[in-house]
Design a protein around this motif. Sequence first.
Motif, PDB file in Angstrom:
ATOM      1  N   VAL A 172      -3.049  -1.246  -5.914  1.00  0.00           N
ATOM      2  CA  VAL A 172      -4.098  -0.854  -4.964  1.00  0.00           C
ATOM      3  C   VAL A 172      -5.395  -1.499  -5.432  1.00  0.00           C
ATOM      4  O   VAL A 172      -5.736  -1.443  -6.621  1.00  0.00           O
ATOM      5  N   ALA A 173      -6.111  -2.128  -4.500  1.00  0.00           N
ATOM      6  CA  ALA A 173      -7.371  -2.810  -4.822  1.00  0.00           C
ATOM      7  C   ALA A 173      -8.552  -1.948  -4.405  1.00  0.00           C
ATOM      8  O   ALA A 173      -8.528  -1.306  -3.349  1.00  0.00           O
ATOM      9  N   VAL A 174      -9.587  -1.938  -5.238  1.00  0.00           N
ATOM     10  CA  VAL A 174     -10.836  -1.236  -4.951  1.00  0.00           C
ATOM     11  C   VAL A 174     -11.952  -2.265  -5.008  1.00  0.00           C
ATOM     12  O   VAL A 174     -12.222  -2.836  -6.072  1.00  0.00           O
ATOM     13  N   THR A 175     -12.571  -2.513  -3.881  1.00  0.00           N
ATOM     14  CA  THR A 175     -13.623  -3.527  -3.798  1.00  0.00           C
ATOM     15  C   THR A 175     -14.474  -3.291  -2.553  1.00  0.00           C
ATOM     16  O   THR A 175     -13.967  -2.755  -1.551  1.00  0.00           O
ATOM     17  N   VAL A 252      -5.971  16.933  -9.455  1.00  0.00           N
ATOM     18  CA  VAL A 252      -5.512  15.839  -8.601  1.00  0.00           C
ATOM     19  C   VAL A 252      -5.198  14.602  -9.434  1.00  0.00           C
ATOM     20  O   VAL A 252      -4.583  13.658  -8.942  1.00  0.00           O
ATOM     21  N   GLY A 253      -5.576  14.584 -10.704  1.00  0.00           N
ATOM     22  CA  GLY A 253      -5.354  13.416 -11.540  1.00  0.00           C
ATOM     23  C   GLY A 253      -3.898  13.107 -11.790  1.00  0.00           C
ATOM     24  O   GLY A 253      -3.555  11.966 -12.112  1.00  0.00           O
ATOM     25  N   GLU A 254      -3.001  14.100 -11.650  1.00  0.00           N
ATOM     26  CA  GLU A 254      -1.585  13.856 -11.865  1.00  0.00           C
ATOM     27  C   GLU A 254      -0.907  13.231 -10.652  1.00  0.00           C
ATOM     28  O   GLU A 254       0.289  12.947 -10.704  1.00  0.00           O
ATOM     29  N   CYS A 255      -1.643  13.038  -9.575  1.00  0.00           N
ATOM     30  CA  CYS A 255      -1.074  12.423  -8.369  1.00  0.00           C
ATOM     31  C   CYS A 255      -1.189  10.902  -8.470  1.00  0.00           C
ATOM     32  O   CYS A 255      -1.944  10.361  -9.281  1.00  0.00           O
ATOM     33  N   GLU A 256      -0.445  10.215  -7.619  1.00  0.00           N
ATOM     34  CA  GLU A 256      -0.456   8.767  -7.632  1.00  0.00           C
ATOM     35  C   GLU A 256      -1.751   8.234  -7.019  1.00  0.00           C
ATOM     36  O   GLU A 256      -2.480   8.951  -6.327  1.00  0.00           O
ATOM     37  N   THR A 257      -1.995   6.949  -7.253  1.00  0.00           N
ATOM     38  CA  THR A 257      -3.277   6.347  -6.891  1.00  0.00           C
ATOM     39  C   THR A 257      -3.575   6.401  -5.396  1.00  0.00           C
ATOM     40  O   THR A 257      -4.674   6.828  -5.008  1.00  0.00           O
ATOM     41  N   PRO A 258      -2.681   5.987  -4.494  1.00  0.00           N
ATOM     42  CA  PRO A 258      -3.032   6.035  -3.065  1.00  0.00           C
ATOM     43  C   PRO A 258      -3.344   7.446  -2.577  1.00  0.00           C
ATOM     44  O   PRO A 258      -4.252   7.616  -1.747  1.00  0.00           O
ATOM     45  N   LEU A 307     -20.964   8.440  -1.753  1.00  0.00           N
ATOM     46  CA  LEU A 307     -20.384   7.339  -0.992  1.00  0.00           C
ATOM     47  C   LEU A 307     -19.097   6.871  -1.664  1.00  0.00           C
ATOM     48  O   LEU A 307     -19.124   6.384  -2.793  1.00  0.00           O
ATOM     49  N   PRO A 308     -17.935   7.020  -1.010  1.00  0.00           N
ATOM     50  CA  PRO A 308     -16.688   6.535  -1.616  1.00  0.00           C
ATOM     51  C   PRO A 308     -16.615   5.013  -1.600  1.00  0.00           C
ATOM     52  O   PRO A 308     -17.054   4.355  -0.651  1.00  0.00           O
ATOM     53  N   ILE A 309     -16.050   4.455  -2.647  1.00  0.00           N
ATOM     54  CA  ILE A 309     -15.856   3.011  -2.729  1.00  0.00           C
ATOM     55  C   ILE A 309     -14.590   2.649  -1.959  1.00  0.00           C
ATOM     56  O   ILE A 309     -13.547   3.290  -2.138  1.00  0.00           O
ATOM     57  N   PRO A 310     -14.618   1.648  -1.089  1.00  0.00           N
ATOM     58  CA  PRO A 310     -13.444   1.328  -0.271  1.00  0.00           C
ATOM     59  C   PRO A 310     -12.244   0.925  -1.132  1.00  0.00           C
ATOM     60  O   PRO A 310     -12.383   0.229  -2.138  1.00  0.00           O
ATOM     61  N   TYR A 311     -11.068   1.372  -0.714  1.00  0.00           N
ATOM     62  CA  TYR A 311      -9.821   0.977  -1.372  1.00  0.00           C
ATOM     63  C   TYR A 311      -8.911   0.320  -0.341  1.00  0.00           C
ATOM     64  O   TYR A 311      -9.018   0.558   0.866  1.00  0.00           O
ATOM     65  N   HIS A 312      -7.981  -0.514  -0.817  1.00  0.00           N
ATOM     66  CA  HIS A 312      -7.135  -1.316   0.054  1.00  0.00           C
ATOM     67  C   HIS A 312      -5.712  -1.296  -0.511  1.00  0.00           C
ATOM     68  O   HIS A 312      -5.491  -1.708  -1.652  1.00  0.00           O
ATOM     69  N   THR A 313      -4.776  -0.809   0.284  1.00  0.00           N
ATOM     70  CA  THR A 313      -3.371  -0.801  -0.122  1.00  0.00           C
ATOM     71  C   THR A 313      -2.669  -2.114   0.178  1.00  0.00           C
ATOM     72  O   THR A 313      -1.587  -2.368  -0.355  1.00  0.00           O
ATOM     73  N   ASN A 314      -3.258  -2.944   1.029  1.00  0.00           N
ATOM     74  CA  ASN A 314      -2.688  -4.257   1.331  1.00  0.00           C
ATOM     75  C   ASN A 314      -3.187  -5.240   0.279  1.00  0.00           C
ATOM     76  O   ASN A 314      -4.337  -5.693   0.315  1.00  0.00           O
ATOM     77  N   THR A 315      -2.330  -5.557  -0.686  1.00  0.00           N
ATOM     78  CA  THR A 315      -2.701  -6.468  -1.768  1.00  0.00           C
ATOM     79  C   THR A 315      -1.820  -7.710  -1.764  1.00  0.00           C
ATOM     80  O   THR A 315      -1.516  -8.265  -2.831  1.00  0.00           O
ATOM     81  N   THR A 316      -1.403  -8.150  -0.599  1.00  0.00           N
ATOM     82  CA  THR A 316      -0.654  -9.397  -0.527  1.00  0.00           C
ATOM     83  C   THR A 316      -1.550 -10.565  -0.942  1.00  0.00           C
ATOM     84  O   THR A 316      -2.785 -10.469  -0.897  1.00  0.00           O
ATOM     85  N   LEU A 317      -0.924 -11.662  -1.343  1.00  0.00           N
ATOM     86  CA  LEU A 317      -1.697 -12.798  -1.817  1.00  0.00           C
ATOM     87  C   LEU A 317      -2.603 -13.362  -0.729  1.00  0.00           C
ATOM     88  O   LEU A 317      -3.750 -13.737  -0.995  1.00  0.00           O
ATOM     89  N   SER A 318      -2.103 -13.416   0.489  1.00  0.00           N
ATOM     90  CA  SER A 318      -2.929 -13.938   1.587  1.00  0.00           C
ATOM     91  C   SER A 318      -4.113 -13.020   1.875  1.00  0.00           C
ATOM     92  O   SER A 318      -5.230 -13.496   2.126  1.00  0.00           O
ATOM     93  N   HIS A 319      -3.896 -11.693   1.829  1.00  0.00           N
ATOM     94  CA  HIS A 319      -5.003 -10.760   2.077  1.00  0.00           C
ATOM     95  C   HIS A 319      -6.013 -10.784   0.941  1.00  0.00           C
ATOM     96  O   HIS A 319      -7.226 -10.648   1.166  1.00  0.00           O
ATOM     97  N   LEU A 320      -5.534 -10.984  -0.288  1.00  0.00           N
ATOM     98  CA  LEU A 320      -6.453 -11.109  -1.417  1.00  0.00           C
ATOM     99  C   LEU A 320      -7.333 -12.344  -1.267  1.00  0.00           C
ATOM    100  O   LEU A 320      -8.552 -12.284  -1.476  1.00  0.00           O
TER     101      LEU A 320
END
Length: 448
Positions: A172-175, A252-258, A307-320
């Motif tokens: 998961v990307a955060v940017t 909530v820290g024991e939950c997965e990232t997404p 303000l939450p920092i945007p996260y992105h579950t689409n981390t394909t090479l083309s989307h990156l």
Amino acid sequence: MSHDRKTSYKVPPAAVINPLTSQEHRRQKRRAERFDSTRQLDFFADLTLGPSDEEADEDDSAKHEPEIVHEGVSSFASMLPSSGLSETTFSSTAAAQTQSSSETKDISMKEKKRGKKRKGKARQDAQGPKNKNLGRWADKCMYAELLEMIEDAEIIMPIHDGIPEDIETGWVAVTPVPAGKRCLAVTHHTSGIAGIAPNLTLRSRVLGKPLMKPFPSPLPPQTVLDCILDENWRENGILHVLDVLKWKGQDVGECETPFRFWWRDTRLSELTPFPPPPSAADFHAQDAPKSSSESSRYQFPHPNTLLPIPYHTNTTLSHLANALIPMTRAPRCVSVSIPSADQHDAPAMDLDAAPAPLIQLQTVPAEIKSDGLLLYVAQATYEPGTSPLSSWVPLQGYATSADARNPGNERIDNAAESPLVVFERLVKRRLSIGASESSPEVSMEENM
């Protein structure tokens, strides 16, 4: 390899020195340890389904055998000859033996305590002086490691260039990650009115000390957030929320990232926004010198916008390559509300006079400077301290300690190269390799 971002980026990657200490190896090891701990195999170690058929047959045959009773030797004490000692002598001898044994036990206990003290002191001397300034919240943030990238790696499948092999499916990307100070936002119970009584404290990442006085916020009590205090928070009043550890007492820290990021955005969107507080310039001393520009400009006394920092579950090479990397380079623009200029410059309200009118707000744009890109393992939980399960790709390059000592070093240009540029080149190289492998080979016979 040091984990300091400013001194470790240009150090040769550990994968070149020893594959067993590479970032990918440590990441896989940490994930395996985390997976085994969640399975809780120790609880099932002593469980049994009962005796088998063979063991049951042995137990039945054992019942028909004669039972052997194991008794002590106390029943044979009356058969021993008399030793000739009187009861008084025997009692005095027993008391002396008891006293001597107790004294020996006390001496041994004192020696053990002294040995423990010496061992503890030796261990403390070996580890260095203990930092007494560390608080309860010290080093509780999940601090990312610099992504180890090898640009001159040979093109052999799989490619060992430092980019994770499962970058397209398991991350998961955060940017864009804003520039600012990393901290923890901790709320506590208050007896005052929500929004007026201070209930939020910002704790530093390293020492866990308060960064400022507690201030009011719409967050519920017993909430812990991983945040970044914007470098221009006095002008925009923004506290960036990166992750969530606990919400209203629920871990909530024991939950997965997404799920953590989804929970963060959902809960923050449900909060009621508070109006901006009075300007910090109004709390300055009357005799403090203050220019006209400072007196007319509104300043936040504490952060007011979560303000939450945007996260992105689409981390394909083309989307990156086409979306996330360009997004990391560009600043983020948001809107914040501040009191209008004619109101935050007004004098303090007189209690005997008529009630003041409602505060008029105005919306102003705020530009947030980007600092880099964060990558999180999707199936990882939140863990305190520096972790290979989170990788950091900064926008600006860092100079090594050798370059800092030698300002005239010619390698300063290479040291200042942006890691994001290297990351982009490696991603595009992988895209080109994948495109060449997926393209079908056309022979000359088929064209005839």
